[in-house]
Design a protein around this motif. Structure first.
Motif, PDB file in Angstrom:
ATOM      1  N   LYS A  80      41.549  31.612  30.447  1.00 10.43           N
ATOM      2  CA  LYS A  80      40.092  31.560  30.461  1.00 10.43           C
ATOM      3  C   LYS A  80      39.546  32.420  31.600  1.00 10.43           C
ATOM      4  CE  LYS A  80      35.972  30.010  29.350  1.00 10.43           C
ATOM      5  NZ  LYS A  80      35.298  30.387  28.094  1.00 10.43           N
ATOM      6  N   ALA A  81      40.164  32.329  32.765  1.00 10.15           N
ATOM      7  CA  ALA A  81      39.731  33.149  33.895  1.00 10.15           C
ATOM      8  C   ALA A  81      39.878  34.629  33.564  1.00 10.15           C
ATOM      9  CB  ALA A  81      40.544  32.801  35.141  1.00 10.15           C
ATOM     10  N   GLU A  82      40.966  34.990  32.894  1.00  8.46           N
ATOM     11  CA  GLU A  82      41.200  36.390  32.542  1.00  8.46           C
ATOM     12  C   GLU A  82      40.185  36.881  31.517  1.00  8.46           C
ATOM     13  OE1 GLU A  82      42.876  39.988  30.793  1.00  8.46           O
ATOM     14  OE2 GLU A  82      42.620  38.085  29.724  1.00  8.46           O
ATOM     15  N   SER A  83      39.773  36.009  30.613  1.00  8.75           N
ATOM     16  CA  SER A  83      38.763  36.408  29.616  1.00  8.75           C
ATOM     17  C   SER A  83      37.400  36.601  30.263  1.00  8.75           C
ATOM     18  CB  SER A  83      38.669  35.350  28.509  1.00  8.75           C
ATOM     19  OG  SER A  83      38.033  34.164  28.972  1.00  8.75           O
ATOM     20  N   LEU A  84      37.127  35.870  31.341  1.00 10.92           N
ATOM     21  CA  LEU A  84      35.841  35.984  32.033  1.00 10.92           C
ATOM     22  C   LEU A  84      35.830  37.142  33.026  1.00 10.92           C
ATOM     23  CD1 LEU A  84      35.303  32.176  32.726  1.00 10.92           C
ATOM     24  CD2 LEU A  84      33.912  33.583  31.190  1.00 10.92           C
ATOM     25  N   ALA A  85      36.947  37.422  33.642  1.00 16.35           N
ATOM     26  CA  ALA A  85      37.044  38.496  34.644  1.00 16.35           C
ATOM     27  C   ALA A  85      38.342  39.259  34.420  1.00 16.35           C
ATOM     28  CB  ALA A  85      36.996  37.906  36.053  1.00 16.35           C
ATOM     29  N   PRO A  86      38.382  40.128  33.389  1.00 16.27           N
ATOM     30  CA  PRO A  86      39.660  40.678  32.927  1.00 16.27           C
ATOM     31  C   PRO A  86      40.235  41.813  33.760  1.00 16.27           C
ATOM     32  CG  PRO A  86      37.865  41.518  31.592  1.00 16.27           C
ATOM     33  CD  PRO A  86      37.267  40.521  32.529  1.00 16.27           C
ATOM     34  N   TYR A  87      39.596  42.224  34.829  1.00 16.39           N
ATOM     35  CA  TYR A  87      40.104  43.371  35.579  1.00 16.39           C
ATOM     36  C   TYR A  87      40.560  42.982  36.979  1.00 16.39           C
ATOM     37  CZ  TYR A  87      37.972  45.772  31.695  1.00 16.39           C
ATOM     38  OH  TYR A  87      37.653  46.180  30.430  1.00 16.39           O
ATOM     39  N   ASN A  88      41.034  41.758  37.111  1.00 23.50           N
ATOM     40  CA  ASN A  88      41.491  41.257  38.405  1.00 23.50           C
ATOM     41  C   ASN A  88      43.017  41.295  38.448  1.00 23.50           C
ATOM     42  OD1 ASN A  88      42.101  39.868  40.725  1.00 23.50           O
ATOM     43  ND2 ASN A  88      40.707  38.158  40.327  1.00 23.50           N
ATOM     44  N   PRO A  89      43.615  42.191  39.249  1.00 18.33           N
ATOM     45  CA  PRO A  89      45.080  42.275  39.296  1.00 18.33           C
ATOM     46  C   PRO A  89      45.741  40.954  39.679  1.00 18.33           C
ATOM     47  CG  PRO A  89      44.091  44.168  40.382  1.00 18.33           C
ATOM     48  CD  PRO A  89      42.982  43.205  40.090  1.00 18.33           C
ATOM     49  N   LEU A  90      45.081  40.151  40.498  1.00 18.97           N
ATOM     50  CA  LEU A  90      45.652  38.863  40.905  1.00 18.97           C
ATOM     51  C   LEU A  90      45.908  37.974  39.689  1.00 18.97           C
ATOM     52  CD1 LEU A  90      46.431  37.021  43.308  1.00 18.97           C
ATOM     53  CD2 LEU A  90      44.067  36.182  43.280  1.00 18.97           C
ATOM     54  N   LEU A  91      44.992  37.996  38.727  1.00 20.35           N
ATOM     55  CA  LEU A  91      45.184  37.214  37.510  1.00 20.35           C
ATOM     56  C   LEU A  91      46.366  37.730  36.705  1.00 20.35           C
ATOM     57  CD1 LEU A  91      41.566  36.465  36.296  1.00 20.35           C
ATOM     58  CD2 LEU A  91      43.416  34.811  36.467  1.00 20.35           C
ATOM     59  N   ASP A  92      46.513  39.060  36.632  1.00 17.27           N
ATOM     60  CA  ASP A  92      47.667  39.622  35.928  1.00 17.27           C
ATOM     61  C   ASP A  92      48.968  39.093  36.531  1.00 17.27           C
ATOM     62  OD1 ASP A  92      46.138  41.188  34.184  1.00 17.27           O
ATOM     63  OD2 ASP A  92      46.051  42.843  35.597  1.00 17.27           O
ATOM     64  N   TYR A  93      49.025  39.078  37.856  1.00 19.78           N
ATOM     65  CA  TYR A  93      50.241  38.615  38.521  1.00 19.78           C
ATOM     66  C   TYR A  93      50.538  37.155  38.188  1.00 19.78           C
ATOM     67  CZ  TYR A  93      53.502  37.293  42.189  1.00 19.78           C
ATOM     68  OH  TYR A  93      54.594  36.799  42.862  1.00 19.78           O
ATOM     69  N   HIS A  94      49.548  36.298  38.327  1.00 22.31           N
ATOM     70  CA  HIS A  94      49.791  34.871  38.094  1.00 22.31           C
ATOM     71  C   HIS A  94      50.093  34.584  36.619  1.00 22.31           C
ATOM     72  CE1 HIS A  94      49.088  33.527  42.110  1.00 22.31           C
ATOM     73  NE2 HIS A  94      47.879  34.045  42.168  1.00 22.31           N
ATOM     74  N   LEU A  95      49.455  35.314  35.711  1.00 27.82           N
ATOM     75  CA  LEU A  95      49.782  35.145  34.290  1.00 27.82           C
ATOM     76  C   LEU A  95      51.218  35.575  34.019  1.00 27.82           C
ATOM     77  CD1 LEU A  95      46.461  36.304  32.603  1.00 27.82           C
ATOM     78  CD2 LEU A  95      47.608  34.110  32.195  1.00 27.82           C
ATOM     79  N   GLY A  96      51.642  36.671  34.636  1.00 31.48           N
ATOM     80  CA  GLY A  96      53.024  37.122  34.445  1.00 31.48           C
ATOM     81  C   GLY A  96      54.023  36.086  34.927  1.00 31.48           C
ATOM     82  N   ILE A  97      53.781  35.515  36.095  1.00 33.09           N
ATOM     83  CA  ILE A  97      54.688  34.497  36.639  1.00 33.09           C
ATOM     84  C   ILE A  97      54.713  33.261  35.746  1.00 33.09           C
ATOM     85  CG2 ILE A  97      55.085  32.939  38.580  1.00 33.09           C
ATOM     86  CD1 ILE A  97      55.808  35.871  39.135  1.00 33.09           C
ATOM     87  N   LEU A  98      53.534  32.802  35.297  1.00 30.22           N
ATOM     88  CA  LEU A  98      53.475  31.588  34.494  1.00 30.22           C
ATOM     89  C   LEU A  98      54.118  31.782  33.130  1.00 30.22           C
ATOM     90  CD1 LEU A  98      52.635  28.699  34.179  1.00 30.22           C
ATOM     91  CD2 LEU A  98      50.319  29.442  33.612  1.00 30.22           C
ATOM     92  N   TYR A  99      53.868  32.924  32.493  1.00 31.24           N
ATOM     93  CA  TYR A  99      54.521  33.179  31.207  1.00 31.24           C
ATOM     94  C   TYR A  99      56.044  33.213  31.370  1.00 31.24           C
ATOM     95  CZ  TYR A  99      50.464  34.167  28.225  1.00 31.24           C
ATOM     96  OH  TYR A  99      49.323  34.057  27.467  1.00 31.24           O
ATOM     97  N   GLY A 100      56.516  33.723  32.495  1.00 32.03           N
ATOM     98  CA  GLY A 100      57.955  33.715  32.738  1.00 32.03           C
ATOM     99  C   GLY A 100      58.494  32.302  32.842  1.00 32.03           C
ATOM    100  N   ARG A 101      57.732  31.411  33.456  1.00 34.20           N
ATOM    101  CA  ARG A 101      58.183  30.025  33.605  1.00 34.20           C
ATOM    102  C   ARG A 101      58.304  29.306  32.265  1.00 34.20           C
ATOM    103  NH1 ARG A 101      55.377  27.280  38.992  1.00 34.20           N
ATOM    104  NH2 ARG A 101      56.593  28.456  40.525  1.00 34.20           N
TER     105      ARG A 101
END
Length: 467
Positions: free
Chosen positions: A387-408
């Protein structure tokens, strides 16, 4: 940061490169959106955007509040803050709206911020830039390409600007300013959006008057806004009349707190762009002023948090919350501090309360996602991060945390894709290529991200300016 060329000129230059032959000047909506995405790429490569969670997320939230007042729209609006002290704002085709830090620092309320956003959104809704481009079909595309190269890829400052403007000398039919008719239409539409969003219509008059005053002060830079939005001094009377009419004809115009969380955002900008010791002294003095004390406590809490002094930060944020208990930013910051202290239940409670008050707060969704992740509630965490990524899709910090969580959760294609995008956006070409190759091997061939990966792996990657 040195300015390379007037931003409206730059946007027009970039647009011209993608339009090609004269027959292409009649843009349909799909082409307009594609052009907007291409311009956004260029802006992100050459201008520093503020990705601070409080500032960028807050502006995005106010912008989306305005968008909801539009009713049906063809555009997926996004809002950005450029880290530059010039008082300016502009919008490009496709629904991308940019505000400079300088114009936010000039403001005194959330209502004034919403006013500028409404005016820029009105230009997009009325497709004013698109219409200007269609009038300029006699442009020499090769000369425009040379001007863009001079502006972005070599020459600096006045030289780049001279080439940019000189290359356009033959474009007699292309106006580099909005026309009076454009402005009056944007004024009318903007006032309507402002009232529908619940803000005081006089806020648009007050912020325009401030910029107009700056234009008459010999010791200040003329705001870029005055160059691209003409006749502001002449229009002030008309703007005031519109505000009076709106105030008398729309009973529901002023239903929102005109300040909102704006003083807190001002405190964030001060803590970021002022010497920390100077900012701390100023905040401490403001603690004794009823009109500034909430922002001062919030700013002191942020400065303490930046130094790792979590308990001190909590004390200041609690004071701010006592003075402004309904603040989304304060609740969100409290959640962040509780998270850092390991008090996960209290963090969850504060962040859930923030989202009750503002369901589209990117920063609250991001922080709650991180708390839920640490609680092992991974699917719920993923919902909030997405949801955060859909609201603010150009934040590299979100990319990082999404990558880590999808890996988990063992979704490796998604994990590598988001980590690849994170490293691409932060300029690490080697790690970006590694993760993109891994993502390509895990994602289905039919996944539309395969093309994005191919495009990212082709040729040299240009680093986006860090936020």
């Amino acid at each position: 940061m040195e300015r390379k060329a007037p931003l409206l000129v730059v946007c027009l230059l970039v647009l011209s490169l993608f339009l090609g032959s004269p027959s292409a000047w009649g843009l349909d909506l799909k082409e307009e959106k594609e052009l907007g995405r291409e311009i956004l790429k260029t802006i992100r490569q050459h201008y520093r955007l503020i990705n601070d969670q409080e500032v960028a997320g807050y502006v995005q939230s106010v912008g989306q509040r305005v968008v909801k007042s539009l009713g049906a729209t063809h555009y997926d609006y996004r809002f950005f803050v450029i880290d530059d002290g010039t008082p300016n704002a502009f919008a490009i085709p496709g629904g991308y709206v940019f505000l400079f830090r300088g114009i936010i620092e000039l403001m005194d309320s959330e209502a004034e911020l919403a006013s500028i956003i409404c005016h820029e959104v009105a230009h997009v809704q009325a497709r004013h830039v698109k219409k200007m481009l269609e009038k300029g079909r006699v442009l020499n595309i090769a000369a425009m390409a040379g001007a863009l190269a001079g502006a972005f890829l070599g020459l600096q400052g006045d030289a780049a600007q001279a080439i940019a403007v000189g290359s356009m000398a033959g474009a007699k039919s292309l106006a580099l300013k909005f026309s009076r008719e454009n402005e009056e239409e944007a004024d009318r539409l903007g006032f309507r959006y402002l009232c529908a969003a619940g803000y005081d219509p006089y806020a648009m008059v007050s912020i325009m008057r401030k910029m107009n005053r700056m234009g008459w002060q010999s010791d200040s830079r003329i705001p870029s806004y005055l160059r691209t939005h003409p006749a502001l001094g002449e229009r002030l009377g008309y703007l005031e009349l519109l505000a009076q009419n709106a105030a008398t004809s729309h009973a529901t115009c002023t239903v929102r707190d005109p300040m909102g969380d704006f003083p807190l955002v001002q405190a964030v900008l001060m803590s970021r762009h002022t010497d920390p010791a100077v900012a701390r002294d100023r905040f401490r003095a403001w603690l004794h002023d009823d009109t500034h004390r909430v922002g001062a406590a919030y700013g002191l809490g942020r400065l303490a948090l930046d130094k790792g002094e979590v308990k001190e930060a909590l004390g200041y944020l609690r004071r701010a919350a006592a003075w402004k208990p309904d603040s989304v930013l304060i609740l969100s910051a409290l959640g962040d501090v509780y998270h850092k202290m390991g008090r996960l239940d209290e963090a969850t409670k504060a962040l859930e309360e923030a989202l009750k008050r503002e369901p589209d707060s990117p920063v609250a969704h991001l922080r709650l996602g991180l708390v839920l992740q640490d609680q092992g509630r991974w699917q719920q965490a993923l919902q909030h991060l997405k949801k955060a990524e859909s609201l603010a899709p150009y934040n590299p910090l979100l990319d990082y945390h999404l990558g880590i969580l999808y890996g988990r959760i063992d979704q490796l294609g998604d994990a590598h894709y988001f980590l690849g995008r994170y490293y691409q956006r932060t300029g690490n070409r080697k790690l970006a290529a590694f993760h993109y190759e891994k993502a390509r091997s895990h994602l289905p061939e039919s996944d539309p991200r395969q093309k994005k990966i191919d495009d990212a792996l082709k040729g040299p990657h240009k680093k986006e300016r860090p936020g």
